[in-house]
Write a protein that holds these residues in place. Sequence first.
Motif, PDB file in Angstrom:
ATOM      1  N   SER A  79     -25.164  -8.230  -6.511  1.00 34.80           N
ATOM      2  CA  SER A  79     -23.902  -7.483  -6.518  1.00 34.80           C
ATOM      3  C   SER A  79     -24.152  -5.978  -6.615  1.00 34.80           C
ATOM      4  CB  SER A  79     -23.031  -7.934  -7.695  1.00 34.80           C
ATOM      5  OG  SER A  79     -23.612  -7.507  -8.930  1.00 34.80           O
ATOM      6  N   LEU A  80     -23.131  -5.212  -6.242  1.00 31.61           N
ATOM      7  CA  LEU A  80     -23.207  -3.757  -6.388  1.00 31.61           C
ATOM      8  C   LEU A  80     -23.339  -3.364  -7.858  1.00 31.61           C
ATOM      9  CD1 LEU A  80     -20.677  -2.295  -3.779  1.00 31.61           C
ATOM     10  CD2 LEU A  80     -23.150  -1.994  -3.834  1.00 31.61           C
ATOM     11  N   GLU A  81     -22.707  -4.122  -8.745  1.00 27.05           N
ATOM     12  CA  GLU A  81     -22.812  -3.833 -10.175  1.00 27.05           C
ATOM     13  C   GLU A  81     -24.263  -3.984 -10.650  1.00 27.05           C
ATOM     14  OE1 GLU A  81     -20.789  -5.144 -14.446  1.00 27.05           O
ATOM     15  OE2 GLU A  81     -20.402  -6.361 -12.661  1.00 27.05           O
ATOM     16  N   ARG A  82     -24.938  -5.043 -10.208  1.00 27.11           N
ATOM     17  CA  ARG A  82     -26.344  -5.238 -10.566  1.00 27.11           C
ATOM     18  C   ARG A  82     -27.196  -4.126  -9.955  1.00 27.11           C
ATOM     19  NH1 ARG A  82     -29.840  -9.727 -11.668  1.00 27.11           N
ATOM     20  NH2 ARG A  82     -28.084 -10.402 -12.940  1.00 27.11           N
ATOM     21  N   PHE A  83     -26.945  -3.803  -8.685  1.00 28.06           N
ATOM     22  CA  PHE A  83     -27.676  -2.733  -8.001  1.00 28.06           C
ATOM     23  C   PHE A  83     -27.556  -1.430  -8.798  1.00 28.06           C
ATOM     24  CE2 PHE A  83     -27.909   0.740  -4.931  1.00 28.06           C
ATOM     25  CZ  PHE A  83     -28.992   0.404  -4.135  1.00 28.06           C
ATOM     26  N   ARG A  84     -26.327  -1.086  -9.186  1.00 28.18           N
ATOM     27  CA  ARG A  84     -26.083   0.145  -9.946  1.00 28.18           C
ATOM     28  C   ARG A  84     -26.826   0.121 -11.280  1.00 28.18           C
ATOM     29  NH1 ARG A  84     -21.054  -0.303 -10.075  1.00 28.18           N
ATOM     30  NH2 ARG A  84     -20.552   0.975  -8.279  1.00 28.18           N
ATOM     31  N   ASN A  89     -31.287   2.233 -14.596  1.00 27.61           N
ATOM     32  CA  ASN A  89     -32.447   2.093 -15.490  1.00 27.61           C
ATOM     33  C   ASN A  89     -33.694   2.749 -14.895  1.00 27.61           C
ATOM     34  OD1 ASN A  89     -30.883   0.657 -17.300  1.00 27.61           O
ATOM     35  ND2 ASN A  89     -31.554  -1.333 -16.559  1.00 27.61           N
ATOM     36  N   ILE A  90     -33.915   2.549 -13.606  1.00 27.75           N
ATOM     37  CA  ILE A  90     -35.079   3.144 -12.943  1.00 27.75           C
ATOM     38  C   ILE A  90     -34.982   4.667 -12.988  1.00 27.75           C
ATOM     39  CG2 ILE A  90     -36.229   3.448 -10.710  1.00 27.75           C
ATOM     40  CD1 ILE A  90     -35.579   0.452 -10.163  1.00 27.75           C
ATOM     41  N   ILE A  91     -33.823   5.191 -12.660  1.00 28.44           N
ATOM     42  CA  ILE A  91     -33.622   6.642 -12.683  1.00 28.44           C
ATOM     43  C   ILE A  91     -33.814   7.179 -14.098  1.00 28.44           C
ATOM     44  CG2 ILE A  91     -31.885   8.464 -12.410  1.00 28.44           C
ATOM     45  CD1 ILE A  91     -30.892   6.794  -9.929  1.00 28.44           C
ATOM     46  N   LEU A 136     -32.990  -7.293  -8.805  1.00 29.18           N
ATOM     47  CA  LEU A 136     -31.756  -7.000  -8.082  1.00 29.18           C
ATOM     48  C   LEU A 136     -31.061  -8.239  -7.529  1.00 29.18           C
ATOM     49  CD1 LEU A 136     -33.531  -3.992  -6.725  1.00 29.18           C
ATOM     50  CD2 LEU A 136     -31.183  -3.762  -7.512  1.00 29.18           C
ATOM     51  N   MET A 137     -31.851  -9.241  -7.156  1.00 29.21           N
ATOM     52  CA  MET A 137     -31.286 -10.409  -6.479  1.00 29.21           C
ATOM     53  C   MET A 137     -31.328 -11.685  -7.301  1.00 29.21           C
ATOM     54  SD  MET A 137     -30.392  -8.828  -3.819  1.00 29.21           S
ATOM     55  CE  MET A 137     -29.813 -10.134  -2.758  1.00 29.21           C
ATOM     56  N   GLY A 138     -31.964 -11.649  -8.465  1.00 32.13           N
ATOM     57  CA  GLY A 138     -32.090 -12.842  -9.295  1.00 32.13           C
ATOM     58  C   GLY A 138     -33.326 -13.646  -8.923  1.00 32.13           C
ATOM     59  N   GLY A 139     -33.595 -14.650  -9.717  1.00 31.31           N
ATOM     60  CA  GLY A 139     -34.752 -15.505  -9.467  1.00 31.31           C
ATOM     61  C   GLY A 139     -35.983 -15.023 -10.208  1.00 31.31           C
ATOM     62  N   ARG A 140     -37.116 -15.626  -9.840  1.00 30.06           N
ATOM     63  CA  ARG A 140     -38.393 -15.301 -10.487  1.00 30.06           C
ATOM     64  C   ARG A 140     -39.325 -14.629  -9.492  1.00 30.06           C
ATOM     65  NH1 ARG A 140     -41.729 -18.991 -13.009  1.00 30.06           N
ATOM     66  NH2 ARG A 140     -42.079 -19.835 -10.943  1.00 30.06           N
ATOM     67  N   PRO A 175     -29.814  12.068  -6.567  1.00 30.08           N
ATOM     68  CA  PRO A 175     -28.694  11.137  -6.739  1.00 30.08           C
ATOM     69  C   PRO A 175     -28.846  10.260  -7.977  1.00 30.08           C
ATOM     70  CG  PRO A 175     -30.180  10.333  -5.043  1.00 30.08           C
ATOM     71  CD  PRO A 175     -30.682  11.691  -5.453  1.00 30.08           C
ATOM     72  N   GLY A 176     -27.706   9.870  -8.494  1.00 29.96           N
ATOM     73  CA  GLY A 176     -27.662   8.915  -9.589  1.00 29.96           C
ATOM     74  C   GLY A 176     -27.350   7.528  -9.063  1.00 29.96           C
ATOM     75  N   ALA A 177     -27.303   6.567  -9.957  1.00 27.99           N
ATOM     76  CA  ALA A 177     -27.066   5.173  -9.569  1.00 27.99           C
ATOM     77  C   ALA A 177     -25.688   4.987  -8.937  1.00 27.99           C
ATOM     78  CB  ALA A 177     -27.239   4.266 -10.780  1.00 27.99           C
ATOM     79  N   ASP A 178     -24.681   5.710  -9.432  1.00 28.13           N
ATOM     80  CA  ASP A 178     -23.333   5.588  -8.852  1.00 28.13           C
ATOM     81  C   ASP A 178     -23.328   6.034  -7.397  1.00 28.13           C
ATOM     82  OD1 ASP A 178     -22.303   4.585 -11.230  1.00 28.13           O
ATOM     83  OD2 ASP A 178     -21.552   6.540 -11.899  1.00 28.13           O
ATOM     84  N   GLN A 179     -24.028   7.132  -7.108  1.00 28.74           N
ATOM     85  CA  GLN A 179     -24.099   7.612  -5.728  1.00 28.74           C
ATOM     86  C   GLN A 179     -24.832   6.612  -4.841  1.00 28.74           C
ATOM     87  OE1 GLN A 179     -25.753  11.323  -7.278  1.00 28.74           O
ATOM     88  NE2 GLN A 179     -24.561  12.369  -5.694  1.00 28.74           N
ATOM     89  N   LEU A 180     -25.922   6.048  -5.355  1.00 27.99           N
ATOM     90  CA  LEU A 180     -26.666   5.060  -4.560  1.00 27.99           C
ATOM     91  C   LEU A 180     -25.814   3.823  -4.283  1.00 27.99           C
ATOM     92  CD1 LEU A 180     -30.202   5.154  -6.214  1.00 27.99           C
ATOM     93  CD2 LEU A 180     -29.496   6.180  -4.054  1.00 27.99           C
ATOM     94  N   ALA A 181     -25.114   3.349  -5.304  1.00 29.43           N
ATOM     95  CA  ALA A 181     -24.276   2.162  -5.126  1.00 29.43           C
ATOM     96  C   ALA A 181     -23.153   2.438  -4.131  1.00 29.43           C
ATOM     97  CB  ALA A 181     -23.713   1.699  -6.468  1.00 29.43           C
ATOM     98  N   GLU A 182     -22.557   3.625  -4.200  1.00 29.56           N
ATOM     99  CA  GLU A 182     -21.495   3.968  -3.246  1.00 29.56           C
ATOM    100  C   GLU A 182     -22.060   4.081  -1.836  1.00 29.56           C
ATOM    101  OE1 GLU A 182     -18.007   4.907  -1.289  1.00 29.56           O
ATOM    102  OE2 GLU A 182     -18.400   3.798  -3.136  1.00 29.56           O
TER     103      GLU A 182
END
Length: 194
Positions: A79-84, A89-91, A136-140, A175-182
């Motif tokens: 999801s975009l929420e997970r991506f953000r 956190n990385i930023i 970002l996508m889940g799983g192992r 850019p911040g996470a919000d900009q990347l997600a948008e």
Amino acid sequence: MGHREDLLEGAERCLLRKGFARTTARDIVKESGTNLASIGYHYGSKDALLAQAYVSLVERMGDAFDGGGGEALPGEPGSLERFRAVWSNIIGTMREPGSIWRLSMEIVVMGDQLPEVRDHLARAQREAGRGLVPLLMGGREDDVPDETADTLGMFYVTLMTGLIAQWTFDPKTAPGADQLAEGLRQVIEGVTKS
């Protein structure tokens, strides 16, 4: 702890203080309390040791990518929420004083002068992508197939490399996470209209 581990820890401290180009074998020996012959015996060369030290630093940094506190990341995998959340956190690791990410830019700029380091880190990129995919996508991580590591994983590594460059060059305009997600939302919207 043996000489191998002492050398690795000493090399990590030297990298954080001096970077790749300015760290000498003698610096590492002094910092680790070992001897020059130990570098060749355990790692083959100073550059191979520095590459391994850098990979070790980055691997430990990976805990911060998911928030480091053991809580579940917000949003559904993919999801975009997970991506953000993950990119936030990385930023956050890029904002820290003395960030190890500046070392990445040193490698990019000096790659031809540090071929052994560059080659070692180039091989590590696939695994870096493999590690980002589950965040970002889940799983192992163990379940991420090579094809996914080579496509989606490399997409994330490319995004991260660009972020590192921007945060190193000018943190005020990076850019911040919000900009990347948008931006990602706009890409998705554009390709789904076609």
